[in-house]
Motif scaffolding. Structure first.
Motif, PDB file in Angstrom:
ATOM      1  N   ASP A  11       0.820  -1.205   0.000  1.00 14.04           N
ATOM      2  CA  ASP A  11       0.000   0.000   0.000  1.00 14.04           C
ATOM      3  C   ASP A  11       0.859   1.263   0.000  1.00 14.04           C
ATOM      4  O   ASP A  11       0.376   2.358  -0.295  1.00 14.04           O
ATOM      5  CB  ASP A  11      -0.939   0.013   1.209  1.00 14.04           C
ATOM      6  N   GLN A  12       2.166   1.114   0.312  1.00 17.27           N
ATOM      7  CA  GLN A  12       3.081   2.260   0.306  1.00 17.27           C
ATOM      8  C   GLN A  12       3.983   2.239  -0.932  1.00 17.27           C
ATOM      9  O   GLN A  12       4.085   3.210  -1.644  1.00 17.27           O
ATOM     10  CB  GLN A  12       3.926   2.253   1.588  1.00 17.27           C
ATOM     11  N   ASP A  13       4.660   1.121  -1.144  1.00 17.12           N
ATOM     12  CA  ASP A  13       5.525   0.966  -2.318  1.00 17.12           C
ATOM     13  C   ASP A  13       5.942  -0.499  -2.387  1.00 17.12           C
ATOM     14  O   ASP A  13       6.763  -0.959  -1.596  1.00 17.12           O
ATOM     15  CB  ASP A  13       6.763   1.868  -2.214  1.00 17.12           C
ATOM     16  N   ALA A  14       5.390  -1.224  -3.343  1.00 21.99           N
ATOM     17  CA  ALA A  14       5.613  -2.674  -3.428  1.00 21.99           C
ATOM     18  C   ALA A  14       7.043  -3.031  -3.815  1.00 21.99           C
ATOM     19  O   ALA A  14       7.457  -4.182  -3.635  1.00 21.99           O
ATOM     20  CB  ALA A  14       4.637  -3.285  -4.439  1.00 21.99           C
ATOM     21  N   ARG A  15       7.816  -2.049  -4.333  1.00 16.75           N
ATOM     22  CA  ARG A  15       9.173  -2.358  -4.793  1.00 16.75           C
ATOM     23  C   ARG A  15      10.256  -1.780  -3.889  1.00 16.75           C
ATOM     24  O   ARG A  15      11.428  -1.768  -4.238  1.00 16.75           O
ATOM     25  CB  ARG A  15       9.360  -1.893  -6.238  1.00 16.75           C
ATOM     26  N   ILE A  16       9.868  -1.304  -2.723  1.00 19.73           N
ATOM     27  CA  ILE A  16      10.848  -0.926  -1.703  1.00 19.73           C
ATOM     28  C   ILE A  16      10.741  -1.955  -0.583  1.00 19.73           C
ATOM     29  O   ILE A  16       9.719  -2.068   0.095  1.00 19.73           O
ATOM     30  CB  ILE A  16      10.596   0.488  -1.147  1.00 19.73           C
TER      31      ILE A  16
END
Length: 793
Positions: free
Chosen positions: A484-489
């Motif tokens: 929900d925030q950043d799937a690749r971090i």
């Protein structure tokens, strides 16, 4: 929606609270004008100048670093009121006397802009009555803003609106306080002493009442009412000394004068012994004598029966200690209530009376039960609020037990429990917390700022936190994401106890970075505080006992590889730091691509305390910093930049804030310092994303680091000889410090020789292993594990 911009703050009143509020604003890069009366003698600003100077000496430190004091400007009411026109927020923090405050308001009002915010830091005076002292034009911009002492460290700020306070202004101020100053906000009603002090002072009065009723000693009560029941180490009577016995008596007097209809009104009196201490001038810590006092190294405590001091020796009785260790709250409270031991009777009585008081007054003093519980956690340092404690122990059973004591005449008053208590199964649910005033569940605040807190503090019974999606984990770490925030971090969390760094954590770090390089755009190292307390000493001690030095050396090599993996990862690695980052934890922080740090980060290379030196790349990083600084100084002497690092490692210096961590070289001026630790993960994910989008490239390993070499080691050794001859360090301290000097200076090579980073890592590892084989270092490790304290041998 427009954003509240506060470029400059004024604080009216340079007493303890006013000066420390000013200090915390300065910590947050907000310039402050600190006002007080003109001095009768000397410079007109003498009173404020003295207050600013004292900020640099206090402990715990109000200033994140001493240089923050330069952002506090001294002023006085006689000649400097024009300076108020420059200020966007004015905080009044003078003595708790209504007439004094109203006189000051009349004096300063003509100099306050109509778009500025004016707030009183009163701890309990009626805000609406204070508002009457403002001009009509300023009243919508006026409210209460109650900081807790000390303002830098205590999270709670109570915001108290008046009938005419502008709602949008209050929302904007809450947002600013939350992010800029890192505060935890409770909206309070305009009732005497607001929320935290109302309950907290009642709790102290209940403790005093039952201390006398059951004939317990003050030291015995402090043994009972500290960490063993989830309260701070200062417990009750030591806390009273720290707050000031005169201050406590004043707050009690406020409750007596302003709450005549409170059923517990008869309790709102300072005990005779407390009045006697105040009359003698024994006001607590500030006068070095109060309920407790020091005589040489002995702690003495007041004995009311003897009317004199005796050695403090209070302890929890074994049978009561056994009850308190019960992890089942329902069983624990049932055992306390059933026990005939005076200490158990005391504990049940103080919990029961606080539960009773909070239930009776919830609708009057707080918007909802969550606010009251958080007020006690954030303002008084309780591990759980009263309603949480009650709910954990079994809501219905405790309610029946309280009512039974009321019916039997065992409680201080016979005021009935309100009907809602018996109609509910608790006050905290997934949908919200109970509001007695509205007879409804209240959800958390919907202000945008709270979207930055991905893992806010929760009360018992709230919906569980989002654990994200696990990518990979082992026994020491978990690699996961928040889609929900950043799937690749990726988020790398150390999962060991106290986040100690053992072999499984090192394996996990190396594997997690490899997976991030392959599948992700960036990596954040984050978990709840502490960040990491260093290497797993237990593992080290067990391996030492087995004589497996080859295994230990392989582990040190792995530690270095883990640090270098973080530094040279092909994706940005952002360390999100809060609390302690010591030893190996500090080395991980130093090797990250970037740091997002909470102000309250305590960072240091503390290996000297157990007879070792940093060997996870910490010495190498300081040597590299010295090389880079000397290069910028156009060929300057590299040793000049080693001296401070040497002292930092040899003395095991710990930065007492993120600001100090930058000054000591554990972090960089370009790193991010946040004041609200609950925003760390949010900010770190976005920092990693920004670095990835900007085309992040890892630093290359240097093959030409200029080092101080033999001359540098010799110069460090001269310092050590002087310290040893002066009796400041032991023979083994000397050995450990020389090993640190050898690693920092690149080993026994020519001065200004150029070596590779790997060379310095090899020197570091060799010195570390030599110390590990030293019997005195082994003694220090065992002593630390057994006592938790360093050994001087």
């Amino acid at each position: 929606m427009s954003k509240l911009i506060i470029r400059k703050v004024a604080v009216l009143g340079a007493g303890v609270m006013g000066a420390q509020i000013a200090a915390h604003c300065a910590n947050a890069d907000v310039p402050v004008v600190l006002f007080d009366l003109p001095a009768k003698d000397g410079k007109p600003n003498g009173i404020v100048d003295k207050a600013i100077a004292s900020l640099k000496k206090l402990d715990p430190k109000p200033l994140g670093s001493k240089d923050r004091a330069q952002y506090i400007e001294a002023a006085n009411y006689g000649s400097d009121l024009e300076k108020l026109r420059e200020c966007d927020l004015i905080i009044e923090a003078i003595a708790e006397k209504m007439e004094w405050k109203l006189d000051l308001y009349a004096k300063v009002a003509p100099f306050i802009r109509t778009d500025a915010i004016f707030a009183s830091n009163t701890s309990g005076l009626p805000i609406n009555a204070l508002s009457e002292g403002m001009t009509v034009a300023l009243r919508p911009r006026f409210c209460g803003i109650h900081f807790f002492n000390p303002p830098r460290y205590m999270p709670l700020v109570e915001l108290i609106p008046t009938k005419t306070t502008d709602g949008q202004m209050l929302d904007d101020l809450e947002t600013w306080l939350t992010t800029r100053l890192g505060k935890s906000i409770v909206r309070a009603k305009d009732t005497p002493n607001f929320v935290a002090n109302r309950v907290g002072v009642f709790s102290i009065l209940a403790v005093m009442h039952h201390t006398q009723q059951l004939g317990l000693g003050f030291d015995e009560v402090d043994a009972l009412t500290g960490p063993s029941i989830g309260r701070p180490k200062s417990a009750t009577y030591r806390t009273a000394d720290v707050v000031g016995l005169d201050t406590l008596a004043h707050v009690i007097g406020t409750m007596d004068a302003t709450l005549p209809k409170d059923p517990w009104h008869g309790l709102f009196q300072a005990p005779v012994w407390l009045k006697a201490l105040i009359e003698k001038g024994a006001l607590g810590q500030k006068t070095r004598a109060g309920i407790f006092r020091k005589e040489g190294k002995k702690i003495m405590v007041l004995d009311v029966a003897q009317q004199d001091y005796r050695p403090s020796a209070g302890e929890v009785a074994p049978e009561v200690a056994a009850i308190l260790k019960n992890r089942n709250p329902a069983e624990k409270f049932a055992q306390l209530r059933a026990s005939a031991h005076p200490q158990a009777q005391f504990l049940w009585a103080i919990f029961r009376d606080v539960f009773h008081y909070c239930a009776y007054h919830l609708g009057d003093i707080a918007d909802n039960a969550r606010d009251l519980d958080f007020a006690m956690r954030w303002g008084f340092g309780w591990s759980m609020g009263p309603f949480e404690t009650w709910q954990a122990a079994g809501w219905a059973d405790i309610a029946q037990a309280i009512q039974a004591d009321i019916d039997a005449g065992k409680t201080m008053v016979n005021a009935p429990l309100p009907g809602w208590v018996f109609a509910r199964k608790g006050v905290h649910e997934a949908a919200g917390s109970y509001s007695a005033a509205d007879d409804a569940l209240k959800a958390r605040s919907a202000l945008t700022v709270y979207g930055r807190q991905l893992y806010p503090e929760q009360v018992l019974g709230e919906a569980p936190k989002d654990r994200g999606e696990t990518i990979w984990e082992n026994e020491g770490v978990r690699l996961w994401t928040r889609p929900d925030q950043d799937a690749r971090i990726g988020i790398l969390s150390i999962t060991s106890k106290m986040h100690a760094i053992g072999s499984e954590v090192l394996d996990g770090v190396i594997e997690a970075v490899a997976r991030a390089e392959r599948d992700l755009d960036g990596l954040v190292v984050w978990h709840d505080a502490p960040f990491a307390v260093g290497a797993n000493l237990m593992q080290v001690a067990e391996t030492l006992k087995a004589g497996q030095f080859d295994l230990l050396e392989r582990t040190v090599d792995k530690f270095q590889r883990a640090s270098m993996t973080l530094k040279h990862a092909q994706v940005p690695v952002v360390a999100a730091v809060q609390g302690m980052a010591l030893g190996g934890g500090c080395e991980f922080v130093m090797h990250a691509s970037h740091r997002v740090m909470a102000l309250e980060s305590y960072v240091g290379l503390v290996e000297a305390g157990v007879g070792l030196i940093p060997a996870g790349g910490g010495c190498k990083e300081f040597a590299l910093q010295a090389h880079q600084l000397a290069q910028r100084a156009a060929g300057g002497d590299v040793y000049l930049y080693i001296q401070n690092s040497f002292q930092t490692i040899a003395m095991a210096t710990v930065a007492k804030s993120a600001l100090e961590a930058v000054q000591l070289g554990f972090a960089k001026a370009s790193d991010d310092i946040l004041f609200n630790p609950h925003e760390l993960l949010y900010a770190a994910i976005r920092r990693a994303r920004a670095m990835a989008e900007a085309g992040y490239r890892p630093p290359m390993m240097s093959r030409a680091v200029t080092v101080a070499g033999r001359n540098g080691i010799a110069t460090c050794e001269m310092m050590l000889i002087n310290m040893a001859e002066g009796g400041f360090i032991s023979a083994h301290d000397y050995t450990v410090a020389k090993a640190a000097a050898t690693a920092l200076c690149g080993g026994e090579v020519e001065t200004n020789a150029r070596v590779s980073e790997q060379w310095i890592l090899d020197v570091e590892r060799a010195q570390f292993m030599a110390l590990l084989k030293n019997e005195k270092t082994q003694q220090r490790i065992v002593h630390m594990l057994e006592t938790g304290k360093p050994l001087r041998n």
